[in-house]
Design a protein around this motif. Sequence first.
Motif, PDB file in Angstrom:
ATOM      1  N   PRO A  65      -2.241  -5.965  -6.247  1.00  0.00           N
ATOM      2  CA  PRO A  65      -2.822  -5.008  -6.503  1.00  0.00           C
ATOM      3  C   PRO A  65      -3.555  -3.648  -5.779  1.00  0.00           C
ATOM      4  O   PRO A  65      -3.340  -2.995  -5.747  1.00  0.00           O
ATOM      5  N   SER A  66      -3.825  -4.347  -4.882  1.00  0.00           N
ATOM      6  CA  SER A  66      -4.885  -3.254  -3.951  1.00  0.00           C
ATOM      7  C   SER A  66      -4.486  -3.067  -3.001  1.00  0.00           C
ATOM      8  O   SER A  66      -4.445  -1.945  -1.784  1.00  0.00           O
ATOM      9  N   TYR A  67      -3.328  -3.650  -2.411  1.00  0.00           N
ATOM     10  CA  TYR A  67      -2.186  -2.614  -1.663  1.00  0.00           C
ATOM     11  C   TYR A  67      -0.576  -2.291  -2.097  1.00  0.00           C
ATOM     12  O   TYR A  67      -0.585  -0.848  -1.482  1.00  0.00           O
ATOM     13  N   ALA A  68      -1.262  -1.350  -3.448  1.00  0.00           N
ATOM     14  CA  ALA A  68       0.027  -1.101  -3.981  1.00  0.00           C
ATOM     15  C   ALA A  68       0.204   0.337  -3.939  1.00  0.00           C
ATOM     16  O   ALA A  68      -1.663   0.709  -4.319  1.00  0.00           O
ATOM     17  N   GLU A  69       1.222   1.379  -3.901  1.00  0.00           N
ATOM     18  CA  GLU A  69       1.065   2.929  -4.027  1.00  0.00           C
ATOM     19  C   GLU A  69       1.538   3.305  -4.777  1.00  0.00           C
ATOM     20  O   GLU A  69       2.973   2.720  -5.143  1.00  0.00           O
ATOM     21  N   GLN A  70       1.721   4.098  -5.590  1.00  0.00           N
ATOM     22  CA  GLN A  70       2.102   5.204  -6.324  1.00  0.00           C
ATOM     23  C   GLN A  70       3.932   5.980  -5.652  1.00  0.00           C
ATOM     24  O   GLN A  70       3.072   6.926  -4.741  1.00  0.00           O
ATOM     25  N   GLY A 101      12.117  -2.243   4.147  1.00  0.00           N
ATOM     26  CA  GLY A 101      11.269  -4.078   4.061  1.00  0.00           C
ATOM     27  C   GLY A 101      11.256  -3.775   2.694  1.00  0.00           C
ATOM     28  O   GLY A 101      11.734  -2.821   1.710  1.00  0.00           O
ATOM     29  N   SER A 102       9.683  -3.953   2.215  1.00  0.00           N
ATOM     30  CA  SER A 102       9.207  -4.028   0.735  1.00  0.00           C
ATOM     31  C   SER A 102       7.592  -3.235   0.580  1.00  0.00           C
ATOM     32  O   SER A 102       6.848  -4.396   1.657  1.00  0.00           O
ATOM     33  N   ILE A 103       7.126  -2.673  -0.010  1.00  0.00           N
ATOM     34  CA  ILE A 103       5.792  -2.304  -0.275  1.00  0.00           C
ATOM     35  C   ILE A 103       5.548  -2.618  -1.730  1.00  0.00           C
ATOM     36  O   ILE A 103       6.146  -2.272  -2.580  1.00  0.00           O
ATOM     37  N   PRO A 104       4.101  -3.359  -1.830  1.00  0.00           N
ATOM     38  CA  PRO A 104       3.934  -3.536  -3.215  1.00  0.00           C
ATOM     39  C   PRO A 104       4.028  -1.682  -4.375  1.00  0.00           C
ATOM     40  O   PRO A 104       3.120  -1.007  -3.183  1.00  0.00           O
ATOM     41  N   GLU A 105       4.740  -1.144  -5.399  1.00  0.00           N
ATOM     42  CA  GLU A 105       3.929  -0.463  -5.970  1.00  0.00           C
ATOM     43  C   GLU A 105       3.542  -0.303  -7.280  1.00  0.00           C
ATOM     44  O   GLU A 105       3.131  -1.070  -7.945  1.00  0.00           O
ATOM     45  N   ILE A 106       2.961   0.654  -7.697  1.00  0.00           N
ATOM     46  CA  ILE A 106       1.792   0.708  -8.638  1.00  0.00           C
ATOM     47  C   ILE A 106       2.545   2.043  -9.670  1.00  0.00           C
ATOM     48  O   ILE A 106       2.430   2.796  -8.980  1.00  0.00           O
TER      49      ILE A 106
END
Length: 305
Positions: A65-70, A101-106
Motif C-alpha cells: 500500500p505505501s509504495y503503490a502508484e496509480q 518487472g512489477s510495481i504495486p498499483e492502486i
Amino acid sequence: MATSSYPLLLKQPVKLACVQLATGADKTANLAHAAEKVREAASAGAKIVVLPECFNSPYGCDYFPSYAEQLLPSPPSPEQSPSFHALSAMARDNGVYLIGGSIPEIEVSADNKKTYYNTSLTFSPAGELLATHRKVHLFDISIPGGITFRESDVLSPGNKLTVVDLPEYGRVAIAICYDVRFPELATIAARKGCFALIYPGAFNLTTGPLHWRLLGQARAVDNQVYVALCSPARDMSASYNAWGHSLVVDPMAKVLVEAGEGEEIVSAELNGEEIEKARRGIPLREQRRFDVYPDISQGYELKSP
C-alpha cells in the motif's frame, strides 16, 4: 530454415537481458539504480531488458500500500506514478523493449474504495506503453517449517493473459512470479504464437531451490519456447529474502545462463531457428491428441494489452 507452414516465431535473433537488481526502501534511489542497470544491459547489446518483481520497492504485504502508484487513467501524471515515467524514459533513452518487472498499483473507485494489484508494465523503444499485466495468481501458500505468505490479504488478482507484440521480433507473453506455476497460461500463450515466456518473480529461500529452475525448464519443455525468469538480488537484511538466480532457458529446456544470488545482469541470444529445431526434432504440435483432450487455447480471445 522453417517450412512455409511454420514461419519463425522469432523473426530475427535478439539479445535478452535479465537485470537481477538490488533494491532498498528508497523508491527514488531504486528507480535511479534501475536506470543505471538498464543502461548497462543496453550498452552490452540487449534489445529486450527485463526487471524483477517489485523492482521499485521492498517485496511484502506490509509494503504494497505505501509504495503503490496509480496507473489509470493512462498515462498517469508523474506524481501519480513516478515509476511509469521512469520506465518509459529507460526504454526510450536506451532504445530497448523494457519489461518493467512489477510495481504495486492502486486503483481508486468513485466511492474511494482502494484496490491494489501487482502490475507489470512493458514499454517500447520509443517509451510508449505496450502492455499492462496484473498478476493473475496471487501468492498464497503455507509450507510447514518453511514459509507462509498471503498476497490476497492486500492484493487483488488480474484477469487476463498478457501477450505483447514486439514488431521487429514477434510476440512474448508476460506474467509475474506465482503465475509460472500455472501451465495453462503458458500453453495458451505459446499456442498464440509467442517465442518467449517472461516472468519477473521473487521466489524465496524455501521454494526457490526446489522449484525456480525446474519451473522455468518445465514451461520451456512443455511449449518449446524460450523462458526468462528475472529475480531481485538477495538481501538477507530484508524481511523477504529473494532466491535470486535469474535465468534464461532455451526451447529444449537447456539453461543458457543463470545468475547467482547477488546483483547481476545475465543475458542470452534468442534465435527463432532454435524454436523450430526443437519443434521439428520433437514434433509435439503435430502429435497432440485433441480428440482425447481439449485444446485449451481454442476460443480464448486475447484481451487488449
